[in-house]
Design an enzyme around this catalytic site. Structure first.
Site, PDB file in Angstrom:
ATOM      1  N   GLU A 147      38.189  40.753  34.339  1.00 40.22           N
ATOM      2  CA  GLU A 147      37.326  40.393  35.472  1.00 40.22           C
ATOM      3  C   GLU A 147      36.273  41.467  35.743  1.00 40.22           C
ATOM      4  O   GLU A 147      35.131  41.155  36.092  1.00 40.22           O
ATOM      5  CB  GLU A 147      38.196  40.109  36.703  1.00 40.22           C
ATOM      6  CG  GLU A 147      39.026  38.841  36.506  1.00 40.22           C
ATOM      7  CD  GLU A 147      40.087  38.601  37.570  1.00 40.22           C
ATOM      8  OE1 GLU A 147      40.764  37.566  37.487  1.00 40.22           O
ATOM      9  OE2 GLU A 147      40.249  39.443  38.479  1.00 40.22           O
TER      10      GLU A 147
ATOM     11  N   HIS B 217      39.225  38.108  46.736  1.00 41.74           N
ATOM     12  CA  HIS B 217      39.967  37.853  45.494  1.00 41.74           C
ATOM     13  C   HIS B 217      40.608  39.155  45.037  1.00 41.74           C
ATOM     14  O   HIS B 217      40.060  40.232  45.267  1.00 41.74           O
ATOM     15  CB  HIS B 217      38.994  37.371  44.414  1.00 41.74           C
ATOM     16  CG  HIS B 217      39.570  37.374  43.025  1.00 41.74           C
ATOM     17  ND1 HIS B 217      40.287  36.320  42.529  1.00 41.74           N
ATOM     18  CD2 HIS B 217      39.557  38.315  42.051  1.00 41.74           C
ATOM     19  CE1 HIS B 217      40.686  36.608  41.294  1.00 41.74           C
ATOM     20  NE2 HIS B 217      40.249  37.819  40.972  1.00 41.74           N
TER      21      HIS B 217
ATOM     22  N   TYR C  51      37.172  31.103  36.720  1.00 38.51           N
ATOM     23  CA  TYR C  51      38.429  30.482  37.154  1.00 38.51           C
ATOM     24  C   TYR C  51      39.018  29.535  36.102  1.00 38.51           C
ATOM     25  O   TYR C  51      39.808  28.655  36.453  1.00 38.51           O
ATOM     26  CB  TYR C  51      38.224  29.752  38.482  1.00 38.51           C
ATOM     27  CG  TYR C  51      38.139  30.695  39.671  1.00 38.51           C
ATOM     28  CD1 TYR C  51      39.260  31.394  40.111  1.00 38.51           C
ATOM     29  CD2 TYR C  51      36.945  30.891  40.350  1.00 38.51           C
ATOM     30  CE1 TYR C  51      39.192  32.260  41.184  1.00 38.51           C
ATOM     31  CE2 TYR C  51      36.868  31.759  41.436  1.00 38.51           C
ATOM     32  CZ  TYR C  51      37.998  32.443  41.848  1.00 38.51           C
ATOM     33  OH  TYR C  51      37.944  33.298  42.923  1.00 38.51           O
TER      34      TYR C  51
ATOM     35  N   PHE D  26      42.824  21.716  42.858  1.00 37.42           N
ATOM     36  CA  PHE D  26      41.787  22.300  43.710  1.00 37.42           C
ATOM     37  C   PHE D  26      40.656  22.966  42.916  1.00 37.42           C
ATOM     38  O   PHE D  26      39.759  23.570  43.500  1.00 37.42           O
ATOM     39  CB  PHE D  26      42.395  23.304  44.685  1.00 37.42           C
ATOM     40  CG  PHE D  26      43.165  24.428  44.031  1.00 37.42           C
ATOM     41  CD1 PHE D  26      42.515  25.536  43.496  1.00 37.42           C
ATOM     42  CD2 PHE D  26      44.555  24.383  43.952  1.00 37.42           C
ATOM     43  CE1 PHE D  26      43.219  26.567  42.899  1.00 37.42           C
ATOM     44  CE2 PHE D  26      45.268  25.418  43.353  1.00 37.42           C
ATOM     45  CZ  PHE D  26      44.588  26.513  42.822  1.00 37.42           C
TER      46      PHE D  26
ATOM     47  N   ARG E 259      43.360  39.211  54.478  1.00 39.67           N
ATOM     48  CA  ARG E 259      43.271  37.767  54.702  1.00 39.67           C
ATOM     49  C   ARG E 259      43.721  37.406  56.116  1.00 39.67           C
ATOM     50  O   ARG E 259      43.171  36.491  56.733  1.00 39.67           O
ATOM     51  CB  ARG E 259      44.072  37.020  53.641  1.00 39.67           C
ATOM     52  CG  ARG E 259      43.295  36.970  52.305  1.00 39.67           C
ATOM     53  CD  ARG E 259      44.121  36.414  51.198  1.00 39.67           C
ATOM     54  NE  ARG E 259      43.345  36.210  49.976  1.00 39.67           N
ATOM     55  CZ  ARG E 259      43.881  36.147  48.773  1.00 39.67           C
ATOM     56  NH1 ARG E 259      45.189  36.271  48.614  1.00 39.67           N
ATOM     57  NH2 ARG E 259      43.123  35.960  47.714  1.00 39.67           N
TER      58      ARG E 259
ATOM     59  N   ASN F 220      39.370  32.097  51.587  1.00 38.76           N
ATOM     60  CA  ASN F 220      40.303  33.170  51.944  1.00 38.76           C
ATOM     61  C   ASN F 220      39.734  34.582  51.756  1.00 38.76           C
ATOM     62  O   ASN F 220      40.468  35.533  51.525  1.00 38.76           O
ATOM     63  CB  ASN F 220      41.651  32.979  51.230  1.00 38.76           C
ATOM     64  CG  ASN F 220      41.536  33.065  49.731  1.00 38.76           C
ATOM     65  OD1 ASN F 220      40.451  33.187  49.195  1.00 38.76           O
ATOM     66  ND2 ASN F 220      42.671  33.020  49.046  1.00 38.76           N
TER      67      ASN F 220
ATOM     68  N   ARG G 122      46.692  43.791  45.913  1.00 40.32           N
ATOM     69  CA  ARG G 122      47.322  42.522  46.298  1.00 40.32           C
ATOM     70  C   ARG G 122      48.100  42.673  47.605  1.00 40.32           C
ATOM     71  O   ARG G 122      48.106  41.786  48.447  1.00 40.32           O
ATOM     72  CB  ARG G 122      48.205  41.986  45.169  1.00 40.32           C
ATOM     73  CG  ARG G 122      47.367  41.518  43.974  1.00 40.32           C
ATOM     74  CD  ARG G 122      48.181  40.842  42.907  1.00 40.32           C
ATOM     75  NE  ARG G 122      48.576  39.496  43.271  1.00 40.32           N
ATOM     76  CZ  ARG G 122      47.777  38.433  43.206  1.00 40.32           C
ATOM     77  NH1 ARG G 122      46.514  38.558  42.842  1.00 40.32           N
ATOM     78  NH2 ARG G 122      48.217  37.246  43.519  1.00 40.32           N
TER      79      ARG G 122
ATOM     80  N   LYS H  75      34.447  36.888  48.901  1.00 41.00           N
ATOM     81  CA  LYS H  75      34.065  35.509  48.596  1.00 41.00           C
ATOM     82  C   LYS H  75      32.945  35.036  49.530  1.00 41.00           C
ATOM     83  O   LYS H  75      32.643  35.677  50.538  1.00 41.00           O
ATOM     84  CB  LYS H  75      35.300  34.612  48.702  1.00 41.00           C
ATOM     85  CG  LYS H  75      36.391  34.966  47.676  1.00 41.00           C
ATOM     86  CD  LYS H  75      37.524  33.951  47.699  1.00 41.00           C
ATOM     87  CE  LYS H  75      38.583  34.296  46.666  1.00 41.00           C
ATOM     88  NZ  LYS H  75      39.654  33.277  46.605  1.00 41.00           N
TER      89      LYS H  75
ATOM     90  N   THR I 174      47.870  34.218  49.747  1.00 46.53           N
ATOM     91  CA  THR I 174      46.698  33.358  49.511  1.00 46.53           C
ATOM     92  C   THR I 174      46.278  32.612  50.771  1.00 46.53           C
ATOM     93  O   THR I 174      45.094  32.523  51.090  1.00 46.53           O
ATOM     94  CB  THR I 174      47.026  32.320  48.401  1.00 46.53           C
ATOM     95  OG1 THR I 174      47.429  33.037  47.232  1.00 46.53           O
ATOM     96  CG2 THR I 174      45.823  31.466  48.075  1.00 46.53           C
TER      97      THR I 174
HETATM   98  P1  CMP Z   1      42.620  33.499  44.491  1.00 47.11           P
HETATM   99  O1  CMP Z   1      44.069  33.790  44.400  1.00 47.11           O
HETATM  100  O2  CMP Z   1      41.648  34.579  44.698  1.00 47.11           O
HETATM  101  O3  CMP Z   1      42.192  32.654  43.194  1.00 47.11           O
HETATM  102  C1  CMP Z   1      42.514  31.289  43.081  1.00 47.11           C
HETATM  103  C2  CMP Z   1      42.016  30.627  44.307  1.00 47.11           C
HETATM  104  O4  CMP Z   1      42.217  29.261  44.394  1.00 47.11           O
HETATM  105  C3  CMP Z   1      42.775  31.170  45.504  1.00 47.11           C
HETATM  106  O5  CMP Z   1      42.396  32.492  45.712  1.00 47.11           O
HETATM  107  C4  CMP Z   1      42.352  30.204  46.583  1.00 47.11           C
HETATM  108  O6  CMP Z   1      41.129  30.573  47.184  1.00 47.11           O
HETATM  109  C5  CMP Z   1      42.149  28.953  45.783  1.00 47.11           C
HETATM  110  N1  CMP Z   1      43.209  28.019  46.144  1.00 47.11           N
HETATM  111  C6  CMP Z   1      44.521  28.150  45.930  1.00 47.11           C
HETATM  112  N2  CMP Z   1      45.177  27.089  46.408  1.00 47.11           N
HETATM  113  C7  CMP Z   1      44.242  26.283  46.939  1.00 47.11           C
HETATM  114  C8  CMP Z   1      44.296  25.028  47.575  1.00 47.11           C
HETATM  115  N3  CMP Z   1      45.463  24.398  47.769  1.00 47.11           N
HETATM  116  N4  CMP Z   1      43.138  24.482  47.989  1.00 47.11           N
HETATM  117  C9  CMP Z   1      41.964  25.115  47.773  1.00 47.11           C
HETATM  118  N5  CMP Z   1      41.857  26.311  47.168  1.00 47.11           N
HETATM  119  C10 CMP Z   1      42.988  26.875  46.762  1.00 47.11           C
END
Ligand code: CMP
Length: 144
Positions: free
Chosen positions: A128, A117, A51, A59, A104, A114, A87, A11, A93
């Site tokens: 994807e 992905h 997304y 968010f 992470r 984070n 994963r 990212k 996350t």
């Molecule tokens: P990922 O699981 O790659 O894809 C969805 C993304 O949404 C996740 O990573 C986070 O980067 C983002 N995400 C999830 N929860 C939050 C949150 N509470 N605030 C901001 N970003 C979020």
């Protein structure tokens, strides 16, 4: 059938802070083969489309803004049971909740920023990978 491919992405936070090389090395050391790779900056519309599944989340706006804020590195990775293995390698996350040694935990800043992905299913991995890579580049994967 459990697939051998997954989609991964470094990212904008990981790329802009100069961690791309270290994360790519970590990926290879962890047993994943990089089968396709490209650096690209997503437009806002592309980030929205990628997304779309999260469109109703609070968010979503922040996510789209962040994911189109700078270049990302898109990857097609190969390993046995690739989706689950990747994963596991990236961790939770929220980096504060991610296990020791996960990407992470090692490289991410926050739940939003984070670092990486990972696809959550074989179906989404295929979708994807196709989103980022033209058929020509996927010939590499097919010939494995
Ligand atoms: P990922 O699981 O790659 O894809 C969805 C993304 O949404 C996740 O990573 C986070 O980067 C983002 N995400 C999830 N929860 C939050 C949150 N509470 N605030 C901001 N970003 C979020």
């Amino acid at each position: 059938m459990v697939g051998t491919q997954t989609f991964a992405m470094l990212k904008p936070d990981a790329v802009s802070s100069g961690k791309a090389g270290a994360i790519l090395a970590h990926i290879e050391k962890s047993g994943f083969a990089i089968r396709a790779m490209r650096m690209v900056r997503l437009t806002r519309a592309e980030a929205e489309a990628f997304y779309a599944v999260h469109a109703a989340r609070p968010f979503y706006g922040e996510l789209v803004e962040f994911m189109s804020s700078g270049p990302v590195v898109a990857l097609a990775l190969e390993a046995p049971n690739a989706v689950l293995a990747w994963r596991d390698a990236i961790g939770a996350t929220d980096p504060a909740e991610a296990a020791e040694g996960t990407i992470r935990k090692l490289f991410a800043e926050s739940k939003g920023k984070n670092a990486v992905h990972g696809s959550d299913s074989d179906e989404n991995a295929a979708r994807e990978i196709a989103f980022f890579f033209p058929e020509r580049e996927l010939a590499l994967l097919a010939s494995a």
